[in-house]
Structures are given as C-alpha cells and as structure tokens.
Design a protein around this motif. Structure first.
Motif, short mmCIF file in Angstrom:
data_model
loop_
_atom_site.label_atom_id
_atom_site.label_comp_id
_atom_site.label_asym_id
_atom_site.label_seq_id
_atom_site.Cartn_x
_atom_site.Cartn_y
_atom_site.Cartn_z
N LEU A 1 12.67 -1.60 3.92
CA LEU A 1 11.41 -2.14 4.98
C LEU A 1 9.96 -1.69 4.69
N ASN B 1 5.56 -6.99 14.55
CA ASN B 1 6.93 -7.43 14.63
C ASN B 1 7.77 -6.58 13.59
N GLU B 2 7.13 -6.54 12.25
CA GLU B 2 8.06 -6.14 11.16
C GLU B 2 8.32 -4.47 11.69
N LEU C 1 11.00 -3.72 13.89
CA LEU C 1 12.26 -3.91 13.30
C LEU C 1 12.64 -2.45 12.56
N SER C 2 11.73 -2.06 11.74
CA SER C 2 11.80 -0.73 11.08
C SER C 2 12.36 0.38 12.33
N THR C 3 11.40 0.20 13.32
CA THR C 3 11.55 1.27 14.45
C THR C 3 13.12 1.15 14.86
N VAL C 4 13.54 -0.08 15.19
CA VAL C 4 14.86 -0.16 15.90
C VAL C 4 15.99 0.29 14.79
N VAL C 5 15.90 -0.04 13.52
CA VAL C 5 16.65 0.74 12.45
C VAL C 5 16.72 2.14 12.41
#
Lengths: 197, 650
Positions: free
Chosen positions: A108, A60-61, A64-68
């Motif tokens: 992150l 999950n986390e 998030l980094s990937t999307v960012v």
C-alpha cells in the motif's frame, strides 16, 4: 529441554540480556524517529512549488494502511500468546499472518508513493516532501526489515521448534513489531491527520 | 594501457602520489613480514577473536594508527601556518580545507572515541568480575564496523578527495550544490558505518554492566572507571542515534536530491541542531571515561581511598544528564531567541559545578597520600592542570556576549584542544601505561614514559597556549594563511614548534612500546603497581587467561583487593568450586560484514548502485547465516581451569 516452558526460556540469563539490550535499542530508535519527526515538523510549511500536505494526502487510503498495520500488531500479540503456551503451529500461523499484513502495508505504501510521484510530488520537489519521504521511508524500511527478520525466524521455528534459542528471538521480534506499529500511530496523527487540518 | 595508467598517475598532485607510494610500501612490507614470520594464521586468529581483551587491543591499535595519520595532518597544518603568507607544499585553499576537516573528523570519531572504547573493552569486564562482555559477537562486529568506517574516511584522501567542509560539515556548504564530487559524501556514509558499530558497543556495555557483575559487586561498589564507562555507554546510545539521523539526512541531500538543508528551499539550521545534539554529549562521551581512569589512577598512586566516592558517581551522572541540554552553546551566533540563548548559557555554566566537584575530589584524594610519580600519575596530574585551563575558557565561551567575539576564532581551537587532548588523550595515555602490564604482562619502560610525558605535555602547552592569544587577536579558524604585519607570525611559529615537540613525544611512546615488547624479559605479577592495586583487575594474572576469572571473585566492599592487603592477605578470596567455563566461538562473520559495509559504502559514495546493493547483500547474507548458527561455543573443562589457575598463583 523439551519440557521447559516458554517462560523459562525467556527467563534464561542470556535471553534476559538480549531482551534488555533490545529495550536500549528501542531507546535509540525512539531518538531516531524523534529526530525525524522534529525535522518533519520544522520544514512542514516549506512546500515551495510542490503540493501542501492538505492537497497531497488521501485519508481513505491511509486509513486502510493503518487498519492493516494495527491488525498485524494484534495478530502478533496473539502469536506471542501462543508462544507462551508453547503451541508451535499456532505461533507459526499467527506470525505468518502478521508478516503477510506487513507485506500488504508495504504494498500500500509503495502504491501511495508512486501515486504521489506521478502527481509530481518527488523527493526533491520541496523540503516538506523530502522530510515526508525520509520519515515514511525510514518507517517503511523498518517494516520491511521486520518482515524479512520474522520470516527467517519462522523458518527456524519450523525447523527447531520452540526452544531456548527461538523463543527469545520471537519475543524480541514481537517487541520490534509493536514498536514500529506505535511509530505508525504517531505518523498517522502528526503527518496525516494534522496535515489534513 | 600501461601508458594510460602512467599518465593518470603523473597527473596526480604530488601529495597524493606520495601517499599512494607510502601506502603501497606499507602494504608490501606488511605482507612481506607476515609471510616471512608465518604470521597469517596468527593474524586471522586475532581478526576472528571474540575475546573482549583482544578486541580492546585491536581497537587501541587501529585507533592509534588513525591517531598517527591525523597527527601527521596536524603537523602539515602547522607547517602551512608557521609563517605569514606561507606556501607549504600543496596545502593551500582546497587542500588545506581537506586537511583540517579530516584531521578533526578522524581525531574525534576514529581516535578519541575508539581509543576509549578499546580501554573499555579491556577493563570493564575485568573490573566487574565478568568472564566476557554480554555479546561477544556483537563486540567483534562493533570493531569491524569501526574499522570499515575508518578505512572509508581515511581512503577518501586518495580516492576522489576528502571531506572539506570542516569536521562539523555544516550545510548548506556540505550539500552537492556547493561541494560537488565524492569528498563530502565520504563523511556521512563513513561515519554512519562507524557510528552503527559504536551504538552496538554502547548497548553491549550497558547490558554487560547491568547484568554481569560478580556476586556482591553492587552498583555503588563499582570502580570509577566502570561507572564512567557505564554512563558513557548510555550517552553513546542516545547521542549517536541523533548523529545517525543527521548523517542520513546529509546522505539524502547529496545522493537523492532532497532540499531539507538547502538555504533557499529548506532550513540549514536543522543540521546544526542535530549535529550538536549529538556533538555536545560526544564531548562527554570522550571525557567521562578519562575522568574515570584518572580517579582509579590517582587513588592507586596516592595510596589512598578515592575521596567522596558517592559524589564522584553523582557528578558523572549529572554531567551526563546536563550534557544533553547544552548543545545550543555551539550556535550562539546563529541569532536564536534571547531566552533560549540564556537557558543554554546557564546550563553550560552549570556543568562547571559537577566538574569542579570532581577536580576537588581528586585533589583531596592526593592530600596526605604517599604519592608515586609514575607515568600514569604524571598524566593524571597533567590532566588536572590542563583541564582546569580548558574549563575556564569553556565558561568564558559560554558567556553569550563574549562568545560573539570568540566564535570561530583560534580561541575556540585552543579551548577544544585543551579539553579534548587534556582529558581524552592524557586519559588514554594514563590508562594505557596503567593497564599495559595487565594487557601484555610487561611494564612499559618508566624512563621513556617520563620522556614521553614531558615532551608531549610541554609540547602541548607550547602548541595550544599561544592559540588563545591568536584568537583574541582575531585570527579566524580554518584559514590557510594570514597577512604579514598582523603580529601573528611569531605566535604561529611558536605553536608549530610545540606541535613538533608533541610529535617527538608520540615517537617516544612508540619507541617505548617497541623496546618493552622486544627487550623486556621480566613478566609482571597480578598486581604490578607495588601492591597498591585496589580493584578486581589486579587480582588475576597478567595477562589474564581467556576466561579472566577461574573462580568468581568475592566482593564485599568498594576496594576488595586493597581490603585484602589491609588484612595482610596476598589476594582476595574466590568463591565456589572450579566449573566448566563456557567461552564464545571465534567467528569470521563480523569481519566479512565489515567488508560488506565497506563495499556498499564505496558504492553509495560514488553512486554506483550495483556495488552498493551487492555490499548490502553481503551484509544481510552474513546476518542470516548468524541467525541460523548454533551458538554453542567452547567448553573449557574444569580440570584444565584448575591446573591453569594453580600455575598462575605461585
């Protein structure tokens, strides 16, 4: 000079040479990351007393980094689009968003690493973790370098506007940024996704 | 306080005291002479120069200093090995390991590679008709990173101990578990700094050759030296980045306690793979430019066109390509799967084909030519003879079952010296004699040159030929002694004698430089080689002006100057009007960046983090300053260029 378009700045001989040199640098970086991936794959199963990839990673986390980071690549592309239109303020704005997203990514990643270390997964725990931190650390350092580099370029853009010096520099920085993004996509696949299988 | 320092100094081993004293004397002498002759400003103008010719000369000079240091180490090694059960000075066991490790490391990374990069700097822009390299600033930075890395590796001897795990620094021996202390940390950190500079140099030359050729200078019209240096630059970019990862890995093992290369928890073979993925292309990085130099030299001194130019170019490219897929032949005894081993044995032998093409082309170039035996040509001929022997032993080593016998014996030592001295060092000597008039405007003394060649060349074969036999008799490499009664004493003694003869050869070279610089008055013309010159570097004055070409040369063939001679002209045509010439600024930033890296590296080696951090801060500060600089350079007005050019022509 002010009337020259960005494209003409980029076609200038010195700019062309800089861009060509940068492609060869990316070639060297491909070898660097290729070797790091090779090391990681070779020792992935040597987890010793430490956790396995499957136990360690929290997808999950990482998502998030990937999307960012992928978003930052998108804003970077928009910034270059405005650079080509010679729109100084919009270029500045989108590059600014890019480096802010880059900073968020680094934040992150630091949080992720601290969490792992608290769980007892240190760099010296096992060969797998050593290779993991080495690969991810090298990538993270590249992101950090990119953030500092682009911020310095933005100061120059602010002071000097889009000209023969700043336009090629920003274009090259955008190549760099896309490159470290591509590396992240490979890391995400090879390290995180396959690690979760 | 003084007593403490004195006690510390007296507690040191005698060789380190000796090194400290000689270092102090050299330092004081340098400062004294620089002050006496008021040369500080002159020195600073060289340090801050971005002229490719000056940078090339500095590369040559500094790597020659390292050559002398590593050469003295070789003599010490030979002294220790001269007799069975010998105990020479302090060089047994640990100290002997340090000797062999630094001899190899310095010779490969800080002598062979930078000597050739130095020649590349001097001649590539001249041969393609360019006024400078693509990135003069980065060129100067490459130089200072190389010098920083070099100082680090060389200083290790007196500052905490040298690397002692062999020049290949195999893990796990090189990890902290087995070799604590700073010694083996110098290796990855020092080479990382120097390697970074080399990668930049490689990129610089690729772009220079692709983008800055004179009008009409097509790829297939480039002289062979430039061609080989082009392929070498490509090899540098991809091979040295693999080395960078290997060194980073070793640094992490030693500094941050990763266990990737540990024998019990990791996989030490990773180091061997990465090292040789770099290491084998490195062999061609230092051999190909020499091949190029020989091609130019043989053609000029035979007064004949190079035989089979396209096949020569093709052979270089093929060698460069195959060079990346032979690395496992250094690791046959590791016990990899048979199919893998066979594949790499075959690729290894395949390289003999393009190399054979080149040997035959050189021979056919000489055939029917009017050969002059000047020193550059002597070295070229010596190379052909020596390199064929080295090539044959190479194919022998590539034969897997036999390799199990040769591996880690003196046979390998003999082979690698035959190819590396035979190609690189002979090539550099040949190139330095050949281009010396172009660099300094004076020709090196021919008599001394011939003494230099014959003592160095014969000494070389006396030193290394017996090593083949020693290897076959079973003498392992990297041992500091051998028992009496094994029949190795005589061969070793012969070998030691040869080593001193090579040393005398190098002395002749130094005397030659001194005598030529001090006493030769005669300045040479554009083409000092009896009007046999063929390529663009001989169309301009010796030494060339800062901008090399006042007007752009007209290139219509592979050998523009020779074709002009054939038509009865004295020189080629230059095209276009005189114009304002843009020259890069001189800059001190690369020098300070080098210092920053040096400080940071010492911090990393001794794990004193504030020092490491401040060094890195200096580096980033310099980079930022550079980023904000206006890069206007100097404009030389066309009137001045015209006057200088006219003066040069008569």
């Amino acid at each position: 000079m002010e009337t020259m378009s960005t494209q003409m700045h980029l076609n200038h001989k010195q700019a062309q040479m800089n861009i060509l040199a940068f492609w060869f640098l990316i070639g060297a970086e491909v070898v660097v990351f290729g070797c790091l991936f090779g090391i990681y794959l070779a020792v992935k199963s040597l987890t010793g007393q430490g956790p396995t990839p499957n136990e360690l990673f929290k997808l999950n986390e990482i998502m998030l980094s990937t999307v960012v980071l992928l978003t930052s690549s998108f804003t970077c592309a928009i910034a270059v689009y405005f650079l080509n239109l010679s729109k100084k303020l919009l270029t500045l704005l989108f590059f600014l968003i890019t480096i802010l997203l880059g900073l968020a990514f680094i934040g992150l990643e630091i949080r992720e690493f601290t969490l792992y270390v608290e769980e007892g997964a240190k760099i010296s725990t096992s060969a797998f973790l050593g290779a993991f931190y080495l690969l991810l650390g090298t990538h993270g350092f590249h992101v950090l370098f990119g953030v500092i580099w682009i911020s310095l370029l933005l100061v120059q853009l602010w002071l000097k506007g889009i000209n023969q010096e700043t336009a090629p520099k920003l274009f090259i920085a955008s190549l760099y940024w896309h490159f470290i993004d591509v590396i992240w996509v490979i890391i995400f696949t090879i390290v995180y996704l396959i690690g979760k299988v | 306080m003084m007593n403490v320092i004195l006690d510390y100094l007296l507690s040191l081993p005698s060789d380190i005291i000796f090194a400290d004293i000689s270092f102090t004397i050299m330092l004081i002498a340098t400062v004294y002479f620089l002050t006496k002759y008021a040369k500080w400003k002159w020195l600073w103008s060289w340090i801050t120069s971005t002229d490719h010719k000056k940078i090339g000369i500095m590369y040559l000079f500094v790597s020659f200093l390292f050559f002398i240091r590593a050469g003295i180490e070789a003599l010490l090694i030979r002294m220790q090995l001269a007799f069975p059960n010998n105990e020479f000075w302090v060089f047994q066991g640990e100290r002997f390991n340090q000797l062999t490790s630094t001899h190899g490391t310095v010779m490969i990374f800080l002598v062979a590679t930078p000597l050739l990069i130095g020649l590349m700097n001097v001649i590539v822009p001249l041969q393609i008709g360019a006024r400078d390299v693509a990135f003069p600033f980065m060129n100067s930075l490459s130089l200072w990173l190389f010098i920083s890395g070099g100082i680090l590796i060389n200083a290790s001897f007196v500052a905490g101990g040298s690397p002692n795990a062999g020049w290949t620094t195999y893990a796990p021996l090189a990890s902290k578990e087995f070799t604590p202390g700073p010694g083996n940390s110098y290796y990855p950190i020092g080479l990382q700094v120097a390697g970074l500079g080399t990668i930049m140099g490689g990129i610089n030359f690729i772009v220079t050759i692709i983008k800055m050729r004179a009008p009409g200078m097509r790829f297939m019209r480039m002289p062979l030296s430039t061609w080989s240096m082009f392929i070498t630059s490509i090899l540098i970019v991809y091979a040295f980045s693999a080395l960078a990862v290997a060194l980073l890995l070793l640094t992490f093992e030693r500094l941050f306690g990763t266990v990737i290369l540990s024998a019990s928890e990791g996989n030490p073979l990773i180091w061997q793979h990465l090292f040789w993925i770099f290491g084998h292309p490195e062999v061609y990085i230092i051999a190909l430019p020499a091949f190029g130099i020989f091609s130019d030299v043989i053609s000029v001194f035979s007064k004949r066109k190079l035989f089979g130019y396209p096949s020569m170019v093709f052979a270089i490219i093929l060698i460069g390509f195959l060079g990346f897929m032979v690395w496992v032949h250094h690791m046959f005894t590791v016990g990899l799967n048979t199919n893998i081993t066979i594949f790499f044995a075959l690729t290894t032998m395949l390289i003999a084909v393009p190399t054979g093409i080149k040997i035959f082309n050189w021979l056919f170039t000489m055939r029917g030519g009017r050969i002059r035996f000047d020193t550059p040509m002597l070295y070229a001929l010596g190379f052909i003879f020596t390199f064929v022997i080295g090539g044959v032993t190479g194919v022998m080593l590539g034969t897997v079952p036999a390799d199990y016998q040769y591996h880690d014996s003196y046979f390998v030592v003999a082979h690698l010296h035959y190819v590396i001295i035979g190609a690189t060092i002979f090539g550099v000597f040949s190139g330095v004699y050949y281009w010396w008039p172009k660099m300094f405007g004076k020709k090196l003394n021919e008599t001394l040159g011939k003494w230099n060649f014959w003592t160095f060349g014969i000494g070389f074969h006396i030193t290394f030929f017996p090593m083949h036999v020693m290897g076959l008799m079973g003498m392992p490499r990297r041992v500091f002694t051998y028992p009496e009664g094994d029949g190795l004493g005589f061969l070793n003694f012969i070998s030691t004698c040869g080593a001193f003869m090579m040393g005398i050869g190098v002395l002749f070279f130094m005397i030659n430089i001194y005598i030529t610089t001090r006493y030769t008055k005669k300045r040479v013309l554009n083409d000092p080689w009896f009007s046999r010159g063929r390529t663009l570097e001989w169309t301009i004055p010796s030494p060339p002006p800062a901008y090399n070409f006042a007007r752009l040369p007209e290139v219509k063939s592979r050998e523009p100057l020779w074709d002009a001679y054939e038509r009865g002209n004295k020189n080629i045509n230059f095209i276009g009007e005189y114009e304002d010439i843009h020259l890069p600024n001189s800059t001190s930033l690369p020098f300070f960046m080098g210092i920053g890296f040096l400080i940071a590296s010492f911090g990393f080696v001794f794990e004193i983090w504030p020092v490491a951090l401040s060094g890195m801060l200096i580096v980033f500060l310099m980079m930022s300053i550079r980023s904000f600089q206006q890069k206007n350079g100097i404009h030389l007005p066309k009137e001045k260029v015209r006057v200088q050019d006219m003066r040069g022509e008569d």
